[in-house]
Design a protein around this motif. Structure first.
Motif, short mmCIF file in Angstrom:
data_model
loop_
_atom_site.label_atom_id
_atom_site.label_comp_id
_atom_site.label_asym_id
_atom_site.label_seq_id
_atom_site.Cartn_x
_atom_site.Cartn_y
_atom_site.Cartn_z
N ILE A 121 -2.39 4.54 5.48
CA ILE A 121 -3.02 3.23 5.61
C ILE A 121 -1.86 2.16 5.49
O ILE A 121 -1.92 1.05 6.70
CB ILE A 121 -3.99 3.02 4.68
CG1 ILE A 121 -4.96 3.95 4.76
CG2 ILE A 121 -4.61 1.42 4.36
CD1 ILE A 121 -6.00 3.88 3.53
N GLY A 122 -1.05 2.12 4.73
CA GLY A 122 0.14 1.25 4.60
C GLY A 122 0.95 1.24 6.21
O GLY A 122 1.48 0.27 6.53
N THR A 123 1.11 2.63 6.56
CA THR A 123 2.03 2.61 7.74
C THR A 123 1.41 2.10 8.97
O THR A 123 1.91 1.39 9.72
CB THR A 123 2.19 4.02 8.21
OG1 THR A 123 3.33 4.67 7.07
CG2 THR A 123 3.24 4.29 9.34
N GLY A 124 0.10 1.98 8.87
CA GLY A 124 -0.87 1.49 9.89
C GLY A 124 -0.46 0.13 10.13
O GLY A 124 -0.40 -0.70 11.09
N PHE A 125 -0.40 -0.66 8.81
CA PHE A 125 -0.08 -2.06 8.93
C PHE A 125 1.48 -2.48 9.13
O PHE A 125 1.64 -3.46 9.70
CB PHE A 125 -0.28 -2.77 7.57
CG PHE A 125 -2.01 -2.98 7.14
CD1 PHE A 125 -2.52 -4.30 7.60
CD2 PHE A 125 -2.77 -2.13 6.53
CE1 PHE A 125 -4.08 -4.50 7.64
CE2 PHE A 125 -4.12 -2.12 6.54
CZ PHE A 125 -4.70 -3.32 6.90
N PHE A 126 2.46 -1.55 8.52
CA PHE A 126 3.80 -1.79 8.55
C PHE A 126 4.43 -1.56 10.17
O PHE A 126 5.05 -2.34 10.61
CB PHE A 126 4.38 -1.10 7.56
CG PHE A 126 5.82 -1.49 7.24
CD1 PHE A 126 6.27 -2.15 6.36
CD2 PHE A 126 6.80 -0.87 8.24
CE1 PHE A 126 7.63 -2.62 6.02
CE2 PHE A 126 8.31 -1.32 7.90
CZ PHE A 126 8.54 -2.00 6.88
N ILE A 128 1.05 -1.27 -0.16
CA ILE A 128 0.17 -0.01 0.01
C ILE A 128 0.95 1.32 0.00
O ILE A 128 0.66 2.23 -0.82
CB ILE A 128 -0.93 -0.14 1.00
CG1 ILE A 128 -1.89 -1.49 1.14
CG2 ILE A 128 -1.58 1.50 1.19
CD1 ILE A 128 -2.93 -1.32 2.36
N MET A 129 1.96 1.27 0.79
CA MET A 129 2.88 2.39 0.87
C MET A 129 3.58 2.69 -0.54
O MET A 129 3.71 3.68 -0.94
CB MET A 129 3.74 2.32 1.93
CG MET A 129 3.29 2.46 3.28
SD MET A 129 4.53 2.64 4.23
CE MET A 129 4.99 1.12 4.74
N PHE A 188 -2.98 13.29 -3.05
CA PHE A 188 -3.89 13.10 -2.00
C PHE A 188 -4.14 11.66 -1.80
O PHE A 188 -4.30 11.06 -0.44
CB PHE A 188 -5.22 13.84 -1.71
CG PHE A 188 -4.88 15.27 -1.39
CD1 PHE A 188 -4.61 15.62 -0.20
CD2 PHE A 188 -5.30 16.29 -2.36
CE1 PHE A 188 -4.20 17.01 0.30
CE2 PHE A 188 -4.91 17.75 -2.01
CZ PHE A 188 -4.58 17.78 -0.66
N ILE A 189 -4.26 10.91 -2.98
CA ILE A 189 -4.41 9.67 -2.90
C ILE A 189 -2.98 8.89 -2.27
O ILE A 189 -3.22 7.91 -1.45
CB ILE A 189 -4.79 8.84 -4.36
CG1 ILE A 189 -6.24 9.31 -4.74
CG2 ILE A 189 -4.40 7.37 -4.27
CD1 ILE A 189 -6.45 8.84 -5.99
N GLY A 190 -1.79 9.41 -2.71
CA GLY A 190 -0.88 9.09 -2.08
C GLY A 190 -0.62 9.11 -0.58
O GLY A 190 -0.21 8.41 0.04
N LEU A 191 -0.86 10.30 -0.17
CA LEU A 191 -1.13 10.41 1.24
C LEU A 191 -1.69 9.38 2.07
O LEU A 191 -1.33 9.00 3.34
CB LEU A 191 -1.30 11.87 1.62
CG LEU A 191 -0.33 13.14 1.41
CD1 LEU A 191 -0.82 14.43 1.78
CD2 LEU A 191 0.97 12.84 1.99
N ALA A 192 -2.96 9.26 1.53
CA ALA A 192 -3.82 8.29 1.97
C ALA A 192 -3.36 6.81 2.24
O ALA A 192 -3.30 6.03 3.39
CB ALA A 192 -5.35 8.37 1.49
N CYS A 193 -2.73 6.53 0.97
CA CYS A 193 -2.03 5.24 1.13
C CYS A 193 -1.00 5.13 2.09
O CYS A 193 -0.74 3.96 2.53
CB CYS A 193 -1.48 4.69 -0.41
SG CYS A 193 -3.00 4.52 -1.36
#
Length: 584
Positions: free
Chosen positions: A130-135, A105-106, A122-127
């Motif tokens: 979210i990706g950091t939340g998992f990683f 996702i990141m 902004f799609i990039g920032l959102a990803c």
């Protein structure tokens, strides 16, 4: 999770540690390379002027306040989503899959930011959020599981892992920053994405070495034990707790998004509550804070005295952590703008040559050392994870190429302006250089108590801002501050970080009972999230304060805040020690 590890995992060692540690080391290094490489560009890009005919080097020309509001929300979310990512990994998908999903996702997020469009940005920032939340929460989890049967080597393993974090941050800010500032913003964003992708592949293809680490066990006995643990009903959350948590969460998220939207003139969800002295969104945050404090205190009071007191000690430390990060994280907002607009970054002649030699050593020496570690890992594990090693070698060939290109470009110039992002690398460099020295203090008879560690850390940050305040006093229009002041500021800030950051989570794990650990870790990350938002909002006032008063006023404000907090926490040392009930 299943703790069975392949026989090869035990046999293969690098530098006296399990070779799997270095798979995690490089995975984390490339993720931090990408994260900090992008982060150092964000405020610069948002506030950079629009340059006619040169879209690659054009920014969005936002004010510091507008950019700070967006960055603050982004940084705040980076510390909230890991709470959910950790829960999802523990219950459903396992740490390893969470890391891979987060990394993918990141990678998508970094790739999106390489395109020169608002929507993709902004799609990039959102990803990335979210990706950091998992990683973010699951890499340390895998590392802890890896050394579960070898506790005597765990401290050394975490130290090596921490060096990977800072090495990635150092090279990410240096190279992504240089590429972005010389070739165009989106080239810098794109370079961050390349290493995120390669780091993801390197980790995924290392599966044969990692055995069942980070995979949820399907063994019936393990599942039954976990289920019994989850059914522990001592001091359960009540329906009122869940209602209050929901209310606070909704208000918090609405504020986080309303702040940048309202400051950019798009929409203000709380405008109907505005008063002559306070905006509606701040009134709602105060209400949410009162509700949260009530919920937290009522929850803690359900425990017996010793447990209750220790958790109140954690809450006190988390409170002072807010003041630390609120000041320290100016390095990602106001200090970036200060380096760009108010620091004399121009060098020529012997001064430029000296800088280029020092910068060359700072780049080549650590890169050579880490490359040597890579070779050791490849030799040891080639038969097991050849493809993973090929990808790692590819990463290093790219980074060596980028580093040598950067240095050759700078050595060929008669006069040069140091990139803004170079100053941000100083924090990582000083950590690598000073971490072992500071850590020896904790093992000596001079090891201070928790309150004094926090107090010293806050005072050191205050001294850093005092240096800049003194350096900027009396400067007239068009006169810039010597870069030596900013270098010294980063030195003191890093020393402050070394007194606080590495020990904070350690105290949480020592003071909190197992059944409340996840909740209190959540409180800890919430404190950092609040601090990140406050740091960006206050940092966004640098232009306003500079115009209405002076730049030194801004720095003296950030001298006073951490200094007062540092003195207060040291005065509270007897109370905090009493609340800890003997925990060192």
């Amino acid at each position: 999770m299943d703790t069975k590890i392949s026989t090869d995992f035990y046999k293969s060692n690098v530098l006296g540690q399990r070779s799997g540690l270095f798979v995690l080391f490089f995975t984390e290094m490339w993720e931090r390379f990408s994260f900090y490489g992008m982060r150092v560009l964000l405020i610069q890009f948002l506030t950079a002027a629009v340059i006619a005919g040169d879209p690659l080097k054009s920014g969005w020309a936002w004010t510091a306040e507008e950019a700070g509001a967006l960055y603050g929300t982004y940084a705040m979310m980076l510390y909230l989503t890991p709470i959910f990512g950790g829960i999802i990994a523990d219950k459903y998908i396992g740490s390893r899959m969470a890391v891979i999903i987060g990394a993918i996702i990141m990678t998508i997020g970094h790739a999106a930011m390489a395109f020169d469009t608002t929507v993709m940005f902004f799609i990039g920032l959102a990803c990335l959020v979210i990706g950091t939340g998992f990683f973010k929460p699951n890499m340390p989890s895998i590392l802890g599981e890896m050394y579960k049967d070898l506790p005597e080597k765990k401290d050394g393993a975490y130290t090596i892992f921490y060096m990977g974090v800072n090495a990635g941050a150092f090279f990410g800010m240096m190279l992504c920053g240089y590429v972005a500032e010389t070739q165009g913003w989106h080239w810098g964003f794109g370079l961050a994405g390349i290493f995120m992708l390669l780091g993801t592949l390197q980790f995924a293809f290392a599966k044969p070495l990692m055995g069942n680490l980070g995979i949820i066990s399907k063994d019936k006995d393990v599942v039954a034990a976990k289920a019994a643990e989850d059914k522990d009903k001592r001091n359960p959350f009540t329906n009122l707790d869940y209602i209050l948590i929901t209310i606070v969460g909704v208000i918090g998220f609405l504020y986080a998004f309303n702040d940048p939207l309202s400051k950019n003139g798009i929409i203000d969800l709380f405008s109907s509550l505005d008063t002559s002295f306070l905006r509606g969104q701040y009134i709602m945050i105060i209400i949410a804070l009162i509700i949260f404090i009530y919920m937290l205190v009522s929850r803690i009071l359900r425990y017996d005295k010793v447990v209750r007191d220790r958790m109140f000690a954690v809450v006190l430390l988390a409170f002072f952590l807010i003041f630390f990060f609120m000041s320290f994280e100016q390095g990602a907002t106001s200090l970036v703008l200060v380096a760009r607009d108010y620091i004399d970054r121009t060098l020529e002649g012997s001064a430029l040559l000296t800088f280029n030699i020092v910068n060359g050593l700072l780049t080549i020496v650590p890169l050579a050392i880490i490359s040597w570690v890579l070779i050791k890992l490849a030799v040891t594990t080639w038969s097991k994870i050849a493809l993973s090693n090929v990808i790692l070698i590819t990463c290093f060939l790219i980074i060596w190429g980028a580093a040598l290109w950067m240095l050759s470009e700078e050595f060929s110039k008669d006069a040069s302006e140091i990139t803004v992002s170079w100053f941000s690398t100083l924090n990582s460099f000083f950590i690598i250089a000073l971490a072992s020295t500071v850590s020896k203090l904790w093992e000596s008879k001079y090891n201070p108590s928790a309150a004094f560690k926090y107090g010293f850390g806050l005072v050191l940050v205050a001294i850093g801002f005092l240096v800049l305040g003194l350096g900027s006093m009396g400067i007239s229009e068009g006169v810039k501050i010597s870069m030596a002041f900013l270098v010294i500021t980063y030195l003191f800030h890093t020393l402050g970080e070394l007194f606080i950051s590495p020990v904070g989570l350690s105290y949480v794990s020592k003071l909190v009972p197992g059944r409340m650990l996840a909740f209190m870790f959540g409180i800890w990350y919430l404190a950092i999230a609040i601090a990140q938002k406050l740091a960006a909002v206050l940092g966004g006032q640098v232009e306003t304060i500079q115009k209405e008063y002076s730049l030194s006023h801004f720095f003296f404000l950030f001298t006073a805040i951490p200094l007062a907090a540092g003195i207060l926490v040291m005065l509270l040392n007897p109370i905090i020690k009493k609340l800890m009930h003997g925990i060192k």
